[in-house]
Design a protein around this motif. Structure first.
Motif, mmCIF file in Angstrom:
data_model
loop_
_atom_site.group_PDB
_atom_site.id
_atom_site.type_symbol
_atom_site.label_atom_id
_atom_site.label_comp_id
_atom_site.label_asym_id
_atom_site.label_seq_id
_atom_site.Cartn_x
_atom_site.Cartn_y
_atom_site.Cartn_z
ATOM 1 N N SER A 260 0.819 -1.218 0.000
ATOM 2 C CA SER A 260 0.000 0.000 0.000
ATOM 3 C C SER A 260 0.852 1.267 0.000
ATOM 4 C CB SER A 260 -0.928 0.003 1.223
ATOM 5 O OG SER A 260 -0.204 0.318 2.397
ATOM 6 N N ARG A 263 5.392 4.661 -3.914
ATOM 7 C CA ARG A 263 6.840 4.788 -4.014
ATOM 8 C C ARG A 263 7.211 5.807 -5.065
ATOM 9 N NH1 ARG A 263 8.887 -0.705 -1.994
ATOM 10 N NH2 ARG A 263 6.983 -1.282 -0.923
ATOM 11 N N LEU A 264 8.213 6.604 -4.724
ATOM 12 C CA LEU A 264 8.683 7.626 -5.656
ATOM 13 C C LEU A 264 9.479 6.994 -6.782
ATOM 14 C CD1 LEU A 264 8.893 10.683 -6.108
ATOM 15 C CD2 LEU A 264 10.991 10.656 -4.765
ATOM 16 N N PHE A 272 -4.601 -1.308 -1.858
ATOM 17 C CA PHE A 272 -5.074 -0.997 -0.517
ATOM 18 C C PHE A 272 -5.704 -2.220 0.114
ATOM 19 C CE2 PHE A 272 -8.149 0.509 -3.644
ATOM 20 C CZ PHE A 272 -9.292 -0.174 -3.273
ATOM 21 N N GLN A 276 -11.528 -2.977 7.771
ATOM 22 C CA GLN A 276 -10.901 -2.252 8.859
ATOM 23 C C GLN A 276 -10.374 -3.234 9.885
ATOM 24 O OE1 GLN A 276 -14.578 0.501 8.827
ATOM 25 N NE2 GLN A 276 -13.488 0.865 10.726
ATOM 26 N N SER B 165 -15.116 5.318 10.248
ATOM 27 C CA SER B 165 -13.655 5.311 10.246
ATOM 28 C C SER B 165 -13.152 6.542 9.499
ATOM 29 C CB SER B 165 -13.154 4.053 9.545
ATOM 30 O OG SER B 165 -13.388 4.150 8.161
ATOM 31 N N ASP B 195 -4.470 6.432 7.401
ATOM 32 C CA ASP B 195 -3.471 5.377 7.436
ATOM 33 C C ASP B 195 -3.013 4.987 6.045
ATOM 34 O OD1 ASP B 195 -2.587 4.370 9.893
ATOM 35 O OD2 ASP B 195 -4.654 3.838 10.349
ATOM 36 N N ALA B 196 -1.798 4.475 5.969
ATOM 37 C CA ALA B 196 -1.228 4.072 4.687
ATOM 38 C C ALA B 196 -2.181 3.186 3.906
ATOM 39 C CB ALA B 196 0.093 3.353 4.912
ATOM 40 N N SER B 197 -2.814 2.234 4.582
ATOM 41 C CA SER B 197 -3.634 1.264 3.860
ATOM 42 C C SER B 197 -4.880 1.896 3.252
ATOM 43 C CB SER B 197 -4.018 0.118 4.791
ATOM 44 O OG SER B 197 -4.870 0.594 5.794
ATOM 45 N N ARG B 199 -4.981 5.404 2.374
ATOM 46 C CA ARG B 199 -4.610 6.550 1.539
ATOM 47 C C ARG B 199 -4.800 6.286 0.068
ATOM 48 N NH1 ARG B 199 0.916 9.016 4.184
ATOM 49 N NH2 ARG B 199 -0.159 9.507 6.112
ATOM 50 N N VAL B 200 -4.246 5.159 -0.358
ATOM 51 C CA VAL B 200 -4.261 4.828 -1.771
ATOM 52 C C VAL B 200 -5.693 4.665 -2.253
ATOM 53 C CG1 VAL B 200 -3.565 3.069 -3.392
ATOM 54 C CG2 VAL B 200 -2.022 3.737 -1.566
ATOM 55 N N GLU B 201 -6.520 4.094 -1.396
ATOM 56 C CA GLU B 201 -7.917 3.871 -1.748
ATOM 57 C C GLU B 201 -8.614 5.211 -2.027
ATOM 58 O OE1 GLU B 201 -9.791 1.821 1.453
ATOM 59 O OE2 GLU B 201 -11.530 1.249 0.263
ATOM 60 N N LYS B 204 -7.235 6.811 -5.231
ATOM 61 C CA LYS B 204 -7.760 6.139 -6.422
ATOM 62 C C LYS B 204 -9.211 6.523 -6.669
ATOM 63 C CE LYS B 204 -4.670 2.272 -6.978
ATOM 64 N NZ LYS B 204 -4.461 0.841 -7.118
ATOM 65 N N HIS B 222 2.259 17.365 0.601
ATOM 66 C CA HIS B 222 3.693 17.509 0.835
ATOM 67 C C HIS B 222 4.374 16.172 0.529
ATOM 68 C CE1 HIS B 222 1.990 16.129 4.690
ATOM 69 N NE2 HIS B 222 2.995 15.294 4.603
ATOM 70 N N LEU B 224 5.572 13.737 -2.099
ATOM 71 C CA LEU B 224 5.859 13.596 -3.527
ATOM 72 C C LEU B 224 5.614 12.186 -4.044
ATOM 73 C CD1 LEU B 224 8.964 15.867 -3.772
ATOM 74 C CD2 LEU B 224 7.067 15.894 -5.372
ATOM 75 N N SER B 225 5.626 11.194 -3.135
ATOM 76 C CA SER B 225 5.489 9.827 -3.633
ATOM 77 C C SER B 225 4.074 9.535 -4.131
ATOM 78 C CB SER B 225 5.901 8.820 -2.554
ATOM 79 O OG SER B 225 5.021 8.896 -1.468
ATOM 80 N N TYR B 229 0.641 9.207 -9.123
ATOM 81 C CA TYR B 229 -0.558 8.397 -9.292
ATOM 82 C C TYR B 229 -1.771 9.253 -9.565
ATOM 83 C CZ TYR B 229 2.532 5.075 -7.088
ATOM 84 O OH TYR B 229 3.595 4.288 -6.795
#
Ligand code: ATP
Ligand code: ATP
Ligand code: SF4
Ligand code: SF4
Ligand code: MG
Ligand code: MG
Lengths: 320, 334
Positions: A260, A263-264, A272, A276, B165, B195-197, B199-201, B204, B222, B224-225, B229
């Motif tokens: 998840s 990466r740069l 993801f 939960q 959540s 949370d990281a898990s 964020r991407v969701e 997207k 802030h 950049l990674s 996407y």
């Protein structure tokens, strides 16, 4: 049981449960891990998985509503859980291990000059005079990169990054062999984060300090990690050397968590994790990750033990 | 993910030499200076374009966005949306402008009123914008909840924000920003509290909505990674100025401004080898925006600074390669 040679810390079955009106929160529920001298372990996990509670259990900084607090914490050969509060205060906190709590930079006393704040633990715990402690404070400010004339400043006169360095100096000034850092960089800017990670590396190198770094920031954690421990729903589900873990995590949760991370420097498409984490009030009986795990099978309705695979450990039936 | 380069499209948003200064007053002294939070920013966004504004805390990102949203009045310069200059709108037009732009804030929890349930939260903008028919309102609420993947809507409508959540709360914030079918979405650090898990969701989800409705999106971050996407272009902001602008891939692969290079170098990917070396970080901290350094605002921290030039003259935008702009004297044509 005792610490083996080179081993600084061994935690066995550490438990910290909280009482609430709705039930018992099993925030830390049987945590085991070891740490060697001059090594850094990062404890990674999502919000609410019990990271801060683990730091509180380690440092015995407990809230009032504790339901259960038990386990073994061997620090340099002594089970500090067996000490009474007075012995613990005198011999463990600050002297043996210190904590940089979550949001420490905002917790400095606003009406006290930072030099006086950092010298306070020295005077109290090492019994040094004011002049002697200020000398130590100067030394620590040098290590963490705070200009020496800042001792005369108040916290509001410092930037967030400088305040975080001061909090770090305070944890270091009594020369503990272990420092527990709870999210030391998450409120800071990118360049400030990189600076703080440089400072931690330098301290580890120059002073031989060991670290427990607690964070949800996986990428930044790899700047310091010798060991990795993955926490999920109050438990550690995987441990291993960073060099083994980062390229190939074993536990399905660890794998999905790593996948998840955006990466740069790679084209990988981040994934993801659906669903939960379970409530810590009524965690499921079997594997706590089962509801979100794509590999779940019949066995998973029983709680998996920690399986050992060489240097690595993983709490998942796939590795039985 | 697709980052299209197509024939020129309709310009939706045009920012011209924008300045947003906050007056600093001290009791008994009157005006003692001003915080130059945005200090000479210009850019254009076409319909359906996505851009990320990247910069450190306090560089003026939110001030810029609040001005675009019509929540701040510019000190000077213009914000022109769909041909209309915001400074010339009367109150009524300003209100309808706010319906054409959606705002996704950083902290979903504080963005949602705690004492309203989800149905009330999503119904409010519809009522304000004059959708009189209750059945129609409910219909649109259900539709937008489907868009942000909160299924089935009934499970959420009567809940209060604290029962959700963080990721679900942020979906509600996005649903609220989308419900009036805006052309422009401003997302100010939409995932930094998650949370990281998750964020991407959320990223997207925003990306899918952007493509489906050809939305124009300004994504402030802030981190950049996450940019590649999501955004076709990147603007890098430092101390109130946009110091580099370019197509995402080109800017990430070939950063030109020394500050952009520092940001990229400081961004870690998870890799055990990181622990073996120190990072190069420019010394010092971003300057005060009350008295920013003369010349290039980055010069006190820049290892390439050229005395007599960088500390004297403010660098204009140079274009060393097509569509890649940089405000740095190193790129002055010979
Ligand atoms: N004193 C307390 N009484 C009751 N519950 C508590 C107490 N302290 C923490 N908790 C609960 O214990 C669980 C773990 O909390 P903890 O703060 O340890 O998580 P964390 O992993 O540090 O999360 P974060 O990443 O958000 O800081 C949470 O559900 C939290 O609400
Ligand atoms: N209403 C205001 N009055 C005075 N100064 C302000 C006001 N709002 C913002 N500022 C100042 O303007 C500067 C830019 O702030 P802004 O919130 O735009 O930064 P930002 O880039 O969004 O930062 P962050 O990443 O922390 O959100 C800061 O120095 C801030 O303290
Ligand atoms: S024990 Fe079963 S459910 Fe748990 S992580 Fe392993 S395979 Fe998945
Ligand atoms: S203009 Fe000069 S000081 Fe500014 S970034 Fe370029 S080289 Fe450095
Ligand atoms: Mg915590
Ligand atoms: Mg902001």
């Amino acid at each position: 049981m005792n610490n083996t040679p080179g081993e600084l810390l061994r935690i066995k079955n550490l438990v910290l449960h909280f009482k609430t009106t709705f039930g018992v929160v099993q925030a830390v529920d049987g945590v085991d891990f070891e740490l060697h001298t001059n090594r850094a372990v990062v404890i990674l996990g999502e919000s609410g998985c019990g990271k801060t509670s683990l730091s509180k259990a380690l440092l015995r900084l407990l809230p009032r509503n504790v339901e259960k607090y038990s386990g073994e914490v061997f620090l340099q050969g002594t089970d500090v859980m067996m000490l009474d509060d007075e012995e613990y205060r005198q011999n463990v906190r600050w002297v043996g291990m210190s904590l940089v709590p979550q949001a420490a930079m905002n917790a400095l006393n606003p009406v006290l000059k930072v030099g006086d704040q950092v010298s306070e633990p020295v005077m109290i715990h090492l019994g040094l005079s004011k002049a002697e402690s200020l000398h130590l404070v100067h030394k620590m400010f040098q290590h963490v990169g705070v200009p020496l004339d800042f001792v005369e400043r108040y916290p509001f006169e410092l930037s967030g990054g400088m305040r975080q360095r001061v909090a770090l100096a305070m944890a270091l000034v009594t020369s503990p062999s272990l420092i527990v850092l709870d999210e030391p960089t998450s409120a800071l800017d990118l360049l400030t984060q990189a600076n703080i990670m440089n400072v931690l590396k330098r301290i580890k190198h120059e002073l031989g300090t060991s670290f427990i770094l607690i964070t949800h920031d996986i990428a930044t954690s790899s700047e310091l990690a010798d060991e990795v421990a993955i926490m999920y729903a109050g438990q550690i589900v995987e441990t291993g050397h960073a060099k083994d873990f980062f390229p190939a995590p074993l536990h399905p949760y660890s794998q999905m968590l790593m996948a998840s991370v955006p990466r740069l420097r790679s084209e990988s498409d981040p994934m993801f994790i659906t669903g939960q984490p379970p409530s810590l009030m009524n965690p499921p009986k079997g594997c706590r990750f089962a509801a979100r795990c794509p590999f779940r099978f019949e066995k998973c309705s029983e709680e998996p033990p920690m399986f050992e695979k060489g240097n690595r450990k993983v709490k998942c039936w796939l590795h039985a | 993910m697709t980052l299209k380069t197509e024939e020129p499209r309709e310009i939706l948003l045009s920012i011209r030499d924008l300045h947003v200064w906050y007056e600093l007053r001290r009791f008994g002294f009157g005006r003692v200076g001003s915080v130059k939070a945005v200090d000479g920013v210009s850019f254009e966004l076409a319909e359906g374009e996505t851009v990320a504004v990247v910069g450190e805390s306090g560089c003026g990102k939110s001030s810029l966005m609040k001005t675009i949203l019509g929540l701040n009045i510019p000190t000077s310069g213009d914000v022109v949306f769909d041909g209309k200059n915001l400074s010339q709108l009367n109150n009524k037009d300003m209100r309808s402008y706010r319906f054409e732009v959606g705002y996704v804030q950083q902290d979903p929890y504080s963005a949602l009123p705690p004492f309203m349930n989800i149905e009330q939260i999503l119904e409010e903008p519809l009522i304000i914008s004059g959708v009189k028919n209750k059945a129609e309102r409910l219909d649109r609420i259900r539709k937008v909840m489907g868009e942000v993947k909160l299924h089935p809507p009934e499970d959420f409508l009567t809940k209060f924000p604290h029962m959700l959540s963080g990721g679900q709360q942020q979906r509600i914030v996005i649903a609220r920003a989308m419900i009036l079918e805006p052309k422009l979405i401003v997302a100010d650090e939409p995932v930094s509290m998650l949370d990281a898990s998750v964020r991407v969701e959320i990223l997207k989800l925003l990306h899918a909505l952007q493509e489906k409705y050809n939305l124009t999106v300004i994504y402030i971050t802030h981190d950049l990674s996450t940019v590649k996407y999501f955004s076709a272009r990147i603007f890098v902001m430092y101390a109130g100025n946009l110091i580099e602008k370019g197509e995402t891939r080109r800017l990430l692969e070939n950063p030109l401004h020394p500050y952009t290079m520092a940001l990229l170098a400081a961004t870690s990917d998870p890799d055990a080898r990181n622990a073996d070396s120190f990072k190069e970080v420019p010394p010092g901290e971003p300057p005060s925006l009350v008295n920013p350094p003369k010349g290039c605002r980055f010069h006190p921290r820049c290892s390439h600074s050229m005395p007599g030039l960088c500390d004297e003259k403010f660098p204009p935008d140079f274009e060393p390669e097509p569509e890649h702009f940089v405000a740095c004297w190193l790129y002055q044509p010979k």
